[in-house]
Design an enzyme around this catalytic site. Structure first.
Site, mmCIF file in Angstrom:
data_model
loop_
_atom_site.group_PDB
_atom_site.id
_atom_site.type_symbol
_atom_site.label_atom_id
_atom_site.label_comp_id
_atom_site.label_asym_id
_atom_site.label_seq_id
_atom_site.Cartn_x
_atom_site.Cartn_y
_atom_site.Cartn_z
ATOM 1 N N TYR A 227 1.223 49.439 -19.522
ATOM 2 C CA TYR A 227 1.563 48.043 -19.791
ATOM 3 C C TYR A 227 0.827 47.581 -21.044
ATOM 4 C CZ TYR A 227 -2.844 45.714 -18.936
ATOM 5 O OH TYR A 227 -4.133 45.261 -19.060
ATOM 6 N N ASN B 285 -3.965 52.749 -13.274
ATOM 7 C CA ASN B 285 -4.594 53.066 -14.554
ATOM 8 C C ASN B 285 -5.939 52.371 -14.763
ATOM 9 O OD1 ASN B 285 -2.633 54.854 -15.246
ATOM 10 N ND2 ASN B 285 -1.699 53.609 -16.842
ATOM 11 N N TYR B 286 -6.322 51.505 -13.823
ATOM 12 C CA TYR B 286 -7.693 50.993 -13.798
ATOM 13 C C TYR B 286 -8.426 51.738 -12.676
ATOM 14 C CZ TYR B 286 -6.249 46.965 -16.673
ATOM 15 O OH TYR B 286 -5.778 46.145 -17.674
ATOM 16 N N ARG B 287 -8.530 53.032 -12.857
ATOM 17 C CA ARG B 287 -9.040 53.910 -11.805
ATOM 18 C C ARG B 287 -10.351 53.390 -11.230
ATOM 19 N NH1 ARG B 287 -6.055 58.067 -9.717
ATOM 20 N NH2 ARG B 287 -5.730 59.037 -11.742
#
Length: 577
Positions: free
Chosen positions: A195, A479-481
């Site tokens: 994104y 994706n914000y692990r």
């Protein structure tokens, strides 16, 4: 549960492997044996000499090993002498290298980590507590732009900066909706959803996929047609590392105006920041699709008084006069003026968003700089907000942030195109949220005490926000692990462990991802601490038997519809085991 395959290994090496504890695998003699076996296999599979393949395979004794390892470590928390190190790093130059690396790693039963740009916030692409290899995709970085059909083939090892630069080389009125950090690798970013600041106009990166190429667990190179729609769906937001090695994506480019507008406006609590942030929730996700207003909230000190600063950073796909007029009506609390705005090209706006504030005078080639071996200490977490936080909630949030002292928040508005796409169109389920929250904290000094304090701040603020964010499940962005929400040891409880974080990342789409994973990688070769698990073996066996029965019954001309309904119910039930 992982099935090992010792029959593929030479008898001598297998006896050596069994005779030593796992911790000893890092010793030079064993590492050397593993390296030699791997290199020999790679040469056989690629039909090239061992001396040639040695140029892309790095053991711990190789003089270049440390520089290759550190090049794409972006979080300094995982760049310490105590951090577990891979036994081998493979840096493929071709698809055949990737295929061979998969086939040659399988019999050795090491954890197989796949790294593109190294921006995995918790380092899962390049660290493991178990013996592991790294497949570093950074050499596979080609970006091919086709103006005729307005598409691009983007290799997994390319960076977003390289993608934007190569699009800009060909066209000033085409772009691609992806992230704002130019050193982020394509492989992880796109396979996890992708994104950026055009998502309200165009949605996620995955919403523009046309085709893909990947290497599966059998070493086969597959395109969309060969892999089938289920697997293509899975790697379009479900994270490529659970299903195979993503080689690249073909994407549809999007039209961007010749002139766009950016602005940055900040307010402090004494200036009305509480009211502005509260009102932003009603405007940011619902305003014109062409406007993306990111909200940065950070504790600060002003005139020796502790306070909170709220900053709006925006991209408007249009002229400055239009966005000033729009926000004068919709968000007067921001007090945006034309002198706050700057008009420029879309590519220049990408430079601006990465803090090249003098973007119109910046050399575009800066986006080709990979900034190797550059990292800072940090931690990220995420949340989703589906109903506006009341004003008193914003006030209490600001007070809590002042109390904690350092951790900041980033609010990213959704709405627009995001809300028009079905939650199951891709594995990314959070389409109907108002905005996403990123918890963000960075520091420079290598101090265990500081790290402990700042990690605690992140957990404390995340806990504080519980009453204001999504529930059942509480959402999180892949994706914000964030390993705080659960990890998988891939033992007997793999499915249950995976369901904890899997539901937060993927919601109801987790079920379909598990079925696809079980079908394409039943022995769970492609795994990490937060990968998609396989179905429990008894459930998978039952589903297979039910499928066989359905085929027989359908062939016999019986009640196919009833059988299909029965199988569907059975599968849903088995997922609860």
């Amino acid at each position: 549960m992982l099935t090992t395959r010792p029959t593929f290994v030479s008898v001598g090496f297998f006896l050596l492997f069994l005779s030593l504890p796992l911790s000893s695998l890092s010793q030079p003699s064993v590492s050397s044996s593993v390296y030699d076996s791997f290199l020999k296999c790679l040469s056989e599979k690629t039909k090239t000499s061992q001396s040639e393949n040695a140029k892309i395979v790095f053991s711990q004794t190789n003089p270049s090993y440390t520089s290759v390892l550190r090049a794409y470590i972006r979080n300094a928390r995982f760049n310490k002498s105590s951090t577990p190190k891979p036994t081998i790093i493979v840096t493929p130059l071709s698809y055949s290298h990737v295929s061979a690396a998969v086939l040659c790693s399988k019999p050795l039963d090491f954890v197989f980590k796949i790294r593109s740009g190294g921006h995995d916030y918790d380092g899962l692409s390049y660290i493991s507590e178990k013996p592991f290899f790294i497949l570093d995709m950074s050499n596979l970085r080609k970006v091919s732009v086709d103006l005729a059909d307005q598409t691009a083939w983007i290799s997994a090892g390319a960076t977003l900066g390289e993608v934007y630069y190569h699009i800009w080389e060909k066209s000033k009125v085409l772009g691609f909706p992806a992230g704002v950090c130019p050193t982020v690798g394509v492989g992880g970013h796109l396979s996890g959803g992708g994104y950026g600041n055009m998502l309200r106009k165009f949605g996620l990166s995955v919403d523009h996929f046309i085709d893909a190429k990947m290497v599966d667990v059998n070493g086969a190179v597959l395109d969309r047609k060969a892999m089938g729609e289920d697997l293509f769906w899975a790697i379009s937001g479900g994270g490529g590392g659970s299903f195979g090695v993503v080689l690249g994506y073909k994407v549809k480019l999007v039209p961007v105006p010749a002139t766009v507008t950016v602005f940055r406006v900040e307010q402090y609590m004494a200036d009305g920041a509480v009211d502005m942030v509260h009102k932003w929730q009603f405007v940011g996700p619902k305003t014109d699709k062409n406007l993306f207003m990111r909200m940065l909230i950070q504790p600060a000190t002003r005139n020796k008084v502790k306070t909170v600063r709220a900053t709006v950073v925006a991209l408007f796909l249009g002229k400055a006069d239009d966005v000033v007029s729009l926000l004068a009506k919709e968000l007067p609390e921001l007090a945006l003026k034309k002198e706050n705005c700057r008009e420029m090209t879309w590519f220049q706006s990408a430079l601006y968003w990465y803090n090249y504030l003098n973007a119109t005078q910046t050399d575009p080639k800066v986006f080709l700089d990979r900034n190797l071996d550059s990292s800072s200490f940090g931690k990220r977490k995420s949340d989703y907000v589906e109903t506006e936080i009341p004003r008193h909630g914003i006030e209490s949030l600001f007070k809590k942030m002042i109390e904690l002292g350092k951790i900041g928040l980033v609010f990213n508005p959704y709405g627009g195109r995001m809300a028009e796409i079905a939650e199951d169109a891709t594995p990314f389920p959070h389409r109907n949220m108002l905005f996403k929250i990123q918890y963000s904290i960075n520091w420079k000094d290598s101090s265990q005490e500081l790290e402990k304090r700042y990690l605690k701040q992140a957990k404390t603020l995340h806990s504080f926000m519980t009453g204001f964010v999504s529930k059942n499940p509480r959402g999180a962005y892949l994706n914000y692990r964030d390993i705080d929400i659960g990890v998988n040891d891939h033992g007997e409880n793999s499915y249950k462990e995976g369901e904890v974080y899997g539901r937060m990342y993927f919601g109801k789409n987790f079920d379909r991802l598990v079925k696809i994973k079980t079908a394409v990688d039943p022995d769970n070769f492609f795994r990490n601490e937060q990968s998609i698990p396989t179905l429990p073996s008894k459930a998978y066996y039952a589903i297979n038997e039910a499928s066989k029965f359905l085929k027989w019954w359908s062939g016999a001309g019986e009640a196919t519809v009833v059988a299909s309904v029965f199988l569907h119910i059975s599968r849903d039930f088995l997922l609860l085991l």
